[in-house]
Design an enzyme around this catalytic site. Structure first.
Site, PDB file in Angstrom:
ATOM      1  N   ALA A 252       0.849  -1.194   0.000  1.00  0.00           N
ATOM      2  CA  ALA A 252       0.000   0.000   0.000  1.00  0.00           C
ATOM      3  C   ALA A 252       0.885   1.246   0.000  1.00  0.00           C
ATOM      4  CB  ALA A 252      -0.894  -0.014   1.228  1.00  0.00           C
ATOM      5  N   CYS A 260       5.203   4.916 -17.070  1.00  0.00           N
ATOM      6  CA  CYS A 260       4.497   3.840 -17.788  1.00  0.00           C
ATOM      7  C   CYS A 260       3.062   3.593 -17.323  1.00  0.00           C
ATOM      8  CB  CYS A 260       5.308   2.548 -17.695  1.00  0.00           C
ATOM      9  SG  CYS A 260       6.836   2.633 -18.630  1.00  0.00           S
ATOM     10  N   ARG A 327       8.388  11.486 -13.566  1.00  0.00           N
ATOM     11  CA  ARG A 327       7.211  11.602 -14.434  1.00  0.00           C
ATOM     12  C   ARG A 327       5.987  10.990 -13.738  1.00  0.00           C
ATOM     13  NH1 ARG A 327       9.785   9.432 -20.067  1.00  0.00           N
ATOM     14  NH2 ARG A 327      10.985   8.122 -18.644  1.00  0.00           N
TER      15      ARG A 327
HETATM   16  P1  NAD Z   1      12.459   8.621 -22.792  1.00  0.00           P
HETATM   17  O1  NAD Z   1      11.593   9.824 -22.884  1.00  0.00           O
HETATM   18  O2  NAD Z   1      13.355   8.459 -21.615  1.00  0.00           O
HETATM   19  O3  NAD Z   1      13.360   8.493 -24.111  1.00  0.00           O
HETATM   20  C1  NAD Z   1      12.885   8.684 -25.397  1.00  0.00           C
HETATM   21  C2  NAD Z   1      14.014   9.234 -26.238  1.00  0.00           C
HETATM   22  O4  NAD Z   1      13.601   9.290 -27.614  1.00  0.00           O
HETATM   23  C3  NAD Z   1      14.422  10.662 -25.874  1.00  0.00           C
HETATM   24  O5  NAD Z   1      15.808  10.696 -25.589  1.00  0.00           O
HETATM   25  C4  NAD Z   1      14.098  11.490 -27.122  1.00  0.00           C
HETATM   26  O6  NAD Z   1      15.000  12.561 -27.353  1.00  0.00           O
HETATM   27  C5  NAD Z   1      14.208  10.425 -28.200  1.00  0.00           C
HETATM   28  N1  NAD Z   1      13.536  10.772 -29.458  1.00  0.00           N
HETATM   29  C6  NAD Z   1      12.313  11.301 -29.653  1.00  0.00           C
HETATM   30  N2  NAD Z   1      12.087  11.464 -30.957  1.00  0.00           N
HETATM   31  C7  NAD Z   1      13.170  11.000 -31.624  1.00  0.00           C
HETATM   32  C8  NAD Z   1      13.522  10.903 -33.002  1.00  0.00           C
HETATM   33  N3  NAD Z   1      12.695  11.297 -33.951  1.00  0.00           N
HETATM   34  N4  NAD Z   1      14.714  10.371 -33.295  1.00  0.00           N
HETATM   35  C9  NAD Z   1      15.562   9.976 -32.323  1.00  0.00           C
HETATM   36  N5  NAD Z   1      15.288  10.056 -31.016  1.00  0.00           N
HETATM   37  C10 NAD Z   1      14.105  10.568 -30.667  1.00  0.00           C
HETATM   38  O7  NAD Z   1      11.460   7.379 -22.889  1.00  0.00           O
HETATM   39  P2  NAD Z   1      11.622   5.931 -22.228  1.00  0.00           P
HETATM   40  O8  NAD Z   1      11.238   5.980 -20.807  1.00  0.00           O
HETATM   41  O9  NAD Z   1      12.932   5.353 -22.619  1.00  0.00           O
HETATM   42  O10 NAD Z   1      10.455   5.144 -22.985  1.00  0.00           O
HETATM   43  C11 NAD Z   1      10.555   4.811 -24.356  1.00  0.00           C
HETATM   44  C12 NAD Z   1       9.428   3.848 -24.689  1.00  0.00           C
HETATM   45  O11 NAD Z   1       9.579   2.647 -23.934  1.00  0.00           O
HETATM   46  C13 NAD Z   1       8.030   4.379 -24.333  1.00  0.00           C
HETATM   47  O12 NAD Z   1       7.108   3.919 -25.283  1.00  0.00           O
HETATM   48  C14 NAD Z   1       7.755   3.738 -22.990  1.00  0.00           C
HETATM   49  O13 NAD Z   1       6.383   3.586 -22.740  1.00  0.00           O
HETATM   50  C15 NAD Z   1       8.424   2.386 -23.155  1.00  0.00           C
HETATM   51  N6  NAD Z   1       8.844   1.769 -21.895  1.00  0.00           N
HETATM   52  C16 NAD Z   1       9.436   2.518 -20.925  1.00  0.00           C
HETATM   53  C17 NAD Z   1       9.856   1.912 -19.741  1.00  0.00           C
HETATM   54  C18 NAD Z   1      10.487   2.723 -18.645  1.00  0.00           C
HETATM   55  O14 NAD Z   1      10.595   2.199 -17.528  1.00  0.00           O
HETATM   56  N7  NAD Z   1      10.921   3.946 -18.883  1.00  0.00           N
HETATM   57  C19 NAD Z   1       9.680   0.533 -19.559  1.00  0.00           C
HETATM   58  C20 NAD Z   1       9.101  -0.215 -20.575  1.00  0.00           C
HETATM   59  C21 NAD Z   1       8.678   0.417 -21.744  1.00  0.00           C
END
Ligand code: NAD
Length: 429
Positions: A252, A260, A327
């Site tokens: 809890a 996410c 976030r």
């Molecule tokens: P993040 O925001 O940390 O990283 C995303 C990166 O993509 C940024 O550095 C951004 O500059 C880059 N980016 C955006 N547009 C771009 C482009 N056109 N070309 C190149 N780079 C570009 O995001 P994250 O937390 O790594 O998450 C990424 C994906 O993975 C999301 O869909 C998220 O839901 C999924 N995910 C995240 C986690 C987590 O714990 N953070 C776990 C599982 C899945």
């Protein structure tokens, strides 16, 4: 294998580095030149335990490189991972604009057969959408495959999760792509779930929604505990021994947050709605989560006999320990609510302070927990960092104006802390 990773955030950086560590040659590209600059100077743009050493090992071995040139990254690679963000859009659906941009760039730069892997969390139908965008941007007709390979790593234990995942999900109808993906992950010992792209895409949302449901359920039970005088820790212990339930996600607290669960829950509600199903259960799960934050503030207010004009020490800003990610962190929401009620928050987090400075106003940022508690009328623990369990509570008792603790993470022993003269309240206990 030659691997390109596009998007070097939490997922891309961990994935690229770990793939380099298991023997692949990796190029990571991001549009954020500042991030790439930091990486090339030997610094990490994020906090993730153990990642620093791993990145530096791989850079030394020249098995990983970082750059901003997406075209070059596409051309060098046989397998390309899309790891860009998919934040919530206004209507709750996943914003696919970054995925679409990258797909177009991949199409335009495609020079031979490649497997394009969608690792970003994306709604059902996105594999087909990426295929279509690549096709539309090809200069000349080329063979390629798009695979769904959702990511399940948890921030804070991302490296461990990469090397020891519970499963690897590969969604594809192409035997060639499935063969390459199996080879890519060959050193990782985990069950492979090879399925169609739509099922792979839904597995990710369903898993996160299920975990969010478990947390909301235990939070709802904690509220019942408060009403009937039971202790949620005892209840969760008794439940968790049941193998069908298990202990994980049975704590809890102030509710789920992070990058996410909130966005993926909203997206799944929208996916279902668009497909004609009203996912009432998940809406309830989300409502319980929203309410939980408000309940915590209400209870803190009660415990302190009103908080207007008072000083509250808030320990923890990250949405969970071992990460600097704030976030949709419940801590941030709760601090904002406390401020709106007229209290002054003195906040501390071991690694998330800098991130919080960019979004929190009207609070005092403190360099250590002892600075935060000085002269405080109340203290709230919002992230269960290990170091908060071992604070010098005698010193804190002496430094606080009024010894009131609200343990929103149930990480302190109530009996011990009460013996030191504190007025203690936890969540559901
Ligand atoms: P993040 O925001 O940390 O990283 C995303 C990166 O993509 C940024 O550095 C951004 O500059 C880059 N980016 C955006 N547009 C771009 C482009 N056109 N070309 C190149 N780079 C570009 O995001 P994250 O937390 O790594 O998450 C990424 C994906 O993975 C999301 O869909 C998220 O839901 C999924 N995910 C995240 C986690 C987590 O714990 N953070 C776990 C599982 C899945």
């Amino acid at each position: 294998m030659k691997v390109g990773v596009i998007g070097v955030g939490y997922v891309g950086l961990v994935t690229g580095t770990c793939l380099a560590k298991i023997g692949h040659r990796v190029w990571c590209a991001d549009i954020d030149a500042k991030k790439i600059g930091l990486l090339n100077e030997g610094h990490l743009p994020i906090y993730e335990p153990g990642l620093d050493e791993l990145v530096s090992d791989c850079r030394e071995a020249v098995s990983i490189e970082f750059g901003t040139d997406i075209d070059e990254t596409v051309k060098r690679s046989d397998v390309l991972f899309i790891c860009v963000g998919t934040p919530s859009d206004m209507d709750g659906s996943a914003d696919l604009s970054y995925v679409k941009d990258v797909a177009a760039q991949i199409g335009a730069a495609m020079d031979r057969y490649k497997v394009v892997v969608n690792k970003s969390t994306v709604p059902v139908g996105s594999t087909v959408m990426v295929e279509r965008i690549i096709e539309e941007n090809l200069e000349v007709p080329r063979e390629f495959d798009v695979v769904s390979n959702p990511e399940f790593l948890r921030e804070g234990s991302a490296i461990e999760d990469f090397f020891n995942p519970d499963r690897i999900v590969i969604g594809s109808t192409s035997q060639k792509a499935i063969g390459l993906m199996t080879e890519l992950y060959q050193p990782i010992k985990a069950p492979l779930v090879i399925t169609d792209p739509a099922s792979a895409e839904l597995i990710k949302y369903a898993s996160n929604a299920f975990l969010a449901t478990k947390v909301s359920f235990v939070n709802a039970i904690s509220n019942v505990c408060d009403c009937v005088g039971a202790d949620i820790k005892e209840v969760a212990l008794g439940m968790g021994y049941d193998k069908r339930i298990g202990f994980d996600f049975l704590k809890a607290g102030p509710g789920w947050g992070g990058s996410c669960f909130p966005k993926d829950t909203r997206a799944l509600i929208k996916i279902a709605e668009d497909a004609g199903y009203d996912f009432e259960l998940l809406k309830g799960v989300s409502n319980v989560n929203e309410e939980q934050r408000k309940r915590i503030v209400h209870k803190l207010d009660e415990l302190m006999g009103g908080m207007s004009g008072k000083r509250i020490a808030a320990l923890g800003l990250a949405f969970k320990p071992n990460t600097d990610d704030i976030r949709e962190s419940p801590a941030i929401d709760i601090i904002r609510m406390v401020t709106q009620k007229g209290a002054r928050a003195a906040v501390f987090d071991p690694v998330a302070l800098d991130n919080a400075k960019a979004i929190l106003a009207d609070v005092d940022f403190c360099d250590d927990p002892y600075e935060a508690v000085k002269g405080a009328d109340g203290l709230i623990i919002l992230t269960e960092w290990d170091e908060f369990k071992w604070l010098d509570w005698v010193r804190i008792r002496a430094d606080m104006l009024s010894p009131v603790i609200f343990d929103a993470r149930n990480c302190i022993d109530p009996q011990g802390i009460r013996q030191l003269g504190f007025i203690y309240k936890g969540v559901g206990r």
